[in-house]
Enzyme design. Sequence first.
Site, mmCIF file in Angstrom:
data_model
loop_
_atom_site.group_PDB
_atom_site.id
_atom_site.type_symbol
_atom_site.label_atom_id
_atom_site.label_comp_id
_atom_site.label_asym_id
_atom_site.label_seq_id
_atom_site.Cartn_x
_atom_site.Cartn_y
_atom_site.Cartn_z
ATOM 1 N N GLY A 22 0.814 -1.212 0.000
ATOM 2 C CA GLY A 22 0.000 0.000 0.000
ATOM 3 C C GLY A 22 0.845 1.259 0.000
ATOM 4 O O GLY A 22 2.012 1.229 -0.389
ATOM 5 N N LEU A 44 0.470 3.616 -2.010
ATOM 6 C CA LEU A 44 0.831 3.504 -3.426
ATOM 7 C C LEU A 44 1.263 4.839 -4.022
ATOM 8 O O LEU A 44 0.797 5.901 -3.618
ATOM 9 C CB LEU A 44 -0.364 2.939 -4.208
ATOM 10 C CG LEU A 44 -0.845 1.564 -3.725
ATOM 11 C CD1 LEU A 44 -2.068 1.130 -4.533
ATOM 12 C CD2 LEU A 44 0.245 0.514 -3.814
ATOM 13 N N ALA A 103 3.455 6.577 -7.863
ATOM 14 C CA ALA A 103 3.613 6.391 -9.310
ATOM 15 C C ALA A 103 4.517 5.197 -9.648
ATOM 16 O O ALA A 103 4.359 4.592 -10.714
ATOM 17 C CB ALA A 103 4.169 7.671 -9.920
ATOM 18 N N GLY A 104 5.436 4.853 -8.762
ATOM 19 C CA GLY A 104 6.300 3.685 -9.000
ATOM 20 C C GLY A 104 5.475 2.402 -9.065
ATOM 21 O O GLY A 104 5.654 1.566 -9.957
ATOM 22 N N HIS A 105 4.529 2.264 -8.123
ATOM 23 C CA HIS A 105 3.643 1.089 -8.157
ATOM 24 C C HIS A 105 2.831 1.065 -9.451
ATOM 25 O O HIS A 105 2.563 0.007 -10.006
ATOM 26 C CB HIS A 105 2.665 1.111 -6.978
ATOM 27 C CG HIS A 105 3.310 0.939 -5.632
ATOM 28 N ND1 HIS A 105 3.376 1.944 -4.707
ATOM 29 C CD2 HIS A 105 3.909 -0.137 -5.069
ATOM 30 C CE1 HIS A 105 3.985 1.510 -3.616
ATOM 31 N NE2 HIS A 105 4.322 0.241 -3.807
ATOM 32 N N GLN A 119 7.958 -9.073 7.912
ATOM 33 C CA GLN A 119 9.176 -8.584 7.263
ATOM 34 C C GLN A 119 9.732 -7.317 7.920
ATOM 35 O O GLN A 119 10.712 -6.760 7.450
ATOM 36 C CB GLN A 119 8.946 -8.362 5.768
ATOM 37 C CG GLN A 119 8.055 -7.193 5.400
ATOM 38 C CD GLN A 119 7.743 -7.173 3.917
ATOM 39 O OE1 GLN A 119 6.975 -7.986 3.400
ATOM 40 N NE2 GLN A 119 8.341 -6.229 3.193
ATOM 41 N N ASP A 167 13.989 -2.414 -5.142
ATOM 42 C CA ASP A 167 14.336 -3.408 -4.126
ATOM 43 C C ASP A 167 15.122 -4.525 -4.800
ATOM 44 O O ASP A 167 14.624 -5.634 -4.981
ATOM 45 C CB ASP A 167 13.062 -3.935 -3.466
ATOM 46 C CG ASP A 167 12.336 -2.820 -2.731
ATOM 47 O OD1 ASP A 167 12.874 -2.313 -1.754
ATOM 48 O OD2 ASP A 167 11.238 -2.438 -3.179
ATOM 49 N N SER A 169 9.287 5.970 -3.379
ATOM 50 C CA SER A 169 9.171 5.009 -2.287
ATOM 51 C C SER A 169 7.991 5.412 -1.416
ATOM 52 O O SER A 169 7.699 6.609 -1.271
ATOM 53 C CB SER A 169 10.458 5.055 -1.449
ATOM 54 O OG SER A 169 10.226 4.483 -0.178
HETATM 55 O O1 PAF Z 1 8.091 -4.578 -1.822
HETATM 56 C C1 PAF Z 1 7.108 -4.659 -1.056
HETATM 57 O O2 PAF Z 1 6.256 -3.778 -0.982
HETATM 58 C C2 PAF Z 1 6.969 -5.864 -0.139
HETATM 59 O O3 PAF Z 1 8.211 -6.286 0.314
HETATM 60 C C3 PAF Z 1 6.204 -7.038 -0.781
HETATM 61 C C4 PAF Z 1 6.914 -7.607 -1.970
HETATM 62 C C5 PAF Z 1 4.815 -6.556 -1.177
HETATM 63 C C6 PAF Z 1 6.022 -8.154 0.247
HETATM 64 O O4 PAF Z 1 5.339 -7.726 1.382
#
Ligand code: PAF
Length: 280
Positions: free
Chosen positions: A31, A33, A35-37, A61, A152, A187
């Site tokens: 989430g 979100l 422009a990269g997404h 994570q 990433d 980011s």
């Molecule tokens: O890059 C991310 O946003 C997260 O690490 C991912 C791949 C959605 C996993 O939670």
Amino acid sequence: MQVFVTEKALKNRISFLKKKGLSIGFVPTMGALHAGHMQLIKASKRKCDITVCSVFVNPTQFNNKEDLIKYPRTIEKDKQMLKENDVDIVFFPTKEVIYPEGMDLNVDIDLEGLDELWEGEFRPGHFKGVVQVVKRLLDLVSPEYLFMGQKDFQQFTIVNMMLKKMQIDTELVVVPIHREKSGLAMSSRNVRLTVEYRRKALVLSRMLKYVKNNYSFENINSLEDYVLKQIKKEGLRPEYFKIVEGKYLKEVSSVNEDSVIAIVAAWAGKIRLIDNIIIK
Ligand code: PAF
């Protein structure tokens, strides 16, 4: 745009679409979100019949509790952006849906130390959590294609290793870093940068570009030292800046490898930023 929350509803819909012979592209996100997404979504829409996007802030994570608490959550804005970008299916699972009680979701594969380098050194356990959630999401969505961002770099390298080692029938597509006009890599964490640090953070992309333009004339170690000094001079706190080979992200002493990238992580005040550039 269809929104699903439960495993059953999502799986039913996907199996219906697959039976019709439609290909599925999957964009996993946490989430907040930007422009990269949307570049990932666009890439999926170009390649696949149906684009599925998941929004789930995965607790496993985060090695740092405060980071998890402060991670930006902008659900309504996210929904709006996904709708405007014509995403077919959005999956908004709860923690209970992703990690049902009693289900063993540990992914037991040898990541060959790749999870302990760089990001892994500063964020212990981070990649185990990423692998765990991506595997679980892939089981739910079973896409032909998985779209992840180049920003990433270590994450997609590890996910690709998982796909290969577990013989998962999904192909990874890596989408280039999307930058603001200033050069700052997009980011979700950027929204938390102060105006001052947003300006100071530009040293990262500036230095990566400098390295790409100068690696062939200069010694790698002195180049790395120079860059670290510049980052500190700007008032950021670097964790690493390294020139590495692109497969296992091992340090290189010369740039004679087939693929070479420069990777960086630094704190801009309270915000941790990462960035990279493909040198060749
Ligand atoms: O890059 C991310 O946003 C997260 O690490 C991912 C791949 C959605 C996993 O939670």
